[in-house]
Enzyme design. Sequence first.
Site, PDB file in Angstrom:
ATOM      1  N   LYS A  13      21.369  11.968  87.265  1.00  0.00           N
ATOM      2  CA  LYS A  13      20.658  12.479  86.077  1.00  0.00           C
ATOM      3  C   LYS A  13      20.241  13.939  86.273  1.00  0.00           C
ATOM      4  O   LYS A  13      20.464  14.768  85.403  1.00  0.00           O
ATOM      5  CB  LYS A  13      19.392  11.637  85.792  1.00  0.00           C
ATOM      6  CG  LYS A  13      19.672  10.177  85.500  1.00  0.00           C
ATOM      7  CD  LYS A  13      18.403   9.405  85.203  1.00  0.00           C
ATOM      8  CE  LYS A  13      17.423   9.329  86.349  1.00  0.00           C
ATOM      9  NZ  LYS A  13      17.939   8.598  87.544  1.00  0.00           N
ATOM     10  N   ARG A 127      21.419  12.355  99.861  1.00  0.00           N
ATOM     11  CA  ARG A 127      20.734  13.370  99.037  1.00  0.00           C
ATOM     12  C   ARG A 127      19.767  14.167  99.904  1.00  0.00           C
ATOM     13  O   ARG A 127      19.062  13.612 100.734  1.00  0.00           O
ATOM     14  CB  ARG A 127      19.964  12.705  97.892  1.00  0.00           C
ATOM     15  CG  ARG A 127      19.095  13.707  97.137  1.00  0.00           C
ATOM     16  CD  ARG A 127      18.778  13.293  95.731  1.00  0.00           C
ATOM     17  NE  ARG A 127      17.932  12.118  95.622  1.00  0.00           N
ATOM     18  CZ  ARG A 127      17.543  11.596  94.457  1.00  0.00           C
ATOM     19  NH1 ARG A 127      17.933  12.144  93.326  1.00  0.00           N
ATOM     20  NH2 ARG A 127      16.793  10.521  94.431  1.00  0.00           N
ATOM     21  N   ARG A 160      14.183  12.878 100.946  1.00  0.00           N
ATOM     22  CA  ARG A 160      12.930  12.498 100.281  1.00  0.00           C
ATOM     23  C   ARG A 160      12.425  11.168 100.849  1.00  0.00           C
ATOM     24  O   ARG A 160      13.224  10.276 101.125  1.00  0.00           O
ATOM     25  CB  ARG A 160      13.178  12.320  98.772  1.00  0.00           C
ATOM     26  CG  ARG A 160      12.981  13.582  97.976  1.00  0.00           C
ATOM     27  CD  ARG A 160      13.498  13.492  96.566  1.00  0.00           C
ATOM     28  NE  ARG A 160      13.160  12.288  95.809  1.00  0.00           N
ATOM     29  CZ  ARG A 160      13.545  12.070  94.552  1.00  0.00           C
ATOM     30  NH1 ARG A 160      14.271  12.984  93.913  1.00  0.00           N
ATOM     31  NH2 ARG A 160      13.231  10.960  93.935  1.00  0.00           N
TER      32      ARG A 160
END
Length: 214
Positions: A13, A127, A160
């Site tokens: 997204k 990521r 993260r």
Amino acid sequence: MRLIMLGAPGAGKGTQAKRAAAHLGVPHISTGDIFRANIKEGTELGRKAKEYMDAGALVPDELVCDLVADRISKEDCAKGFILDGFPRTIPQAEALDRALENLGTSIDYAVDIDVPDEAIISRMGGRRACVGCGATYHIKFNPPKQEGVCDTCGKDLILRDDDKPETVKTRLGVYHEQTQPLIDFYSAKGVLVTVDGTQGMDDVFAEIVSKIGA
Ligand code: ADP
Ligand code: AMP
């Protein structure tokens, strides 16, 4: 144009929303980015949000709905915006409808980026996010020029906390239970567009542009 990006965590997204925002010349509004900025600044909102985010849960609707209603009423959203990561629940979608109605407008498209869970789990482990500007990379599919260093601002890239495998599994469960029903919600309104998110990033973007006629 007023767009919503739907999809599981890690579906792409943010990647597509940033490109589409540049293409359309409208703001990219990511509620996850807003919360992370608040955490970094040490605000009360950040403190409250962090508790839920670290657990892989959704931040309560009352902490996010007014924030978005306020953001989309700003002057820079007059010609449109791209919402990334909001709405994530039916009550949020209903609150967004009311906010848009107050502004005398509505959503043009809800773009669902479809990626199966197996692909999400391997994608999220790769990521990397910049601690400085929040730019996102992938160690395999979108690597920075120098390992561990942001191309844009030179700061460190990290995994993260909520991208660790156990938390990703929790987040996927939350997605299926609370966010996936939005696909039917927007389909019933006739604004749903589905794209195949397993393609390369450029092909996903081309499919979005073609399907929304931008
Ligand atoms: P979301 O905003 O939906 O959580 P991101 O846009 O941050 O997802 O993408 C998740 C990860 O997958 C990032 O590391 C990103 O670089 C990578 N990624 C995004 N789109 C693709 C794609 N089409 N193919 C492979 N990797 C992708
Ligand atoms: P994201 O960057 O979109 O993956 O969001 C990271 C985390 O922020 C999510 O896992 C949630 O904990 C929280 N969050 C972001 N947007 C919302 C939202 N619309 N509603 C509730 N929680 C959200």
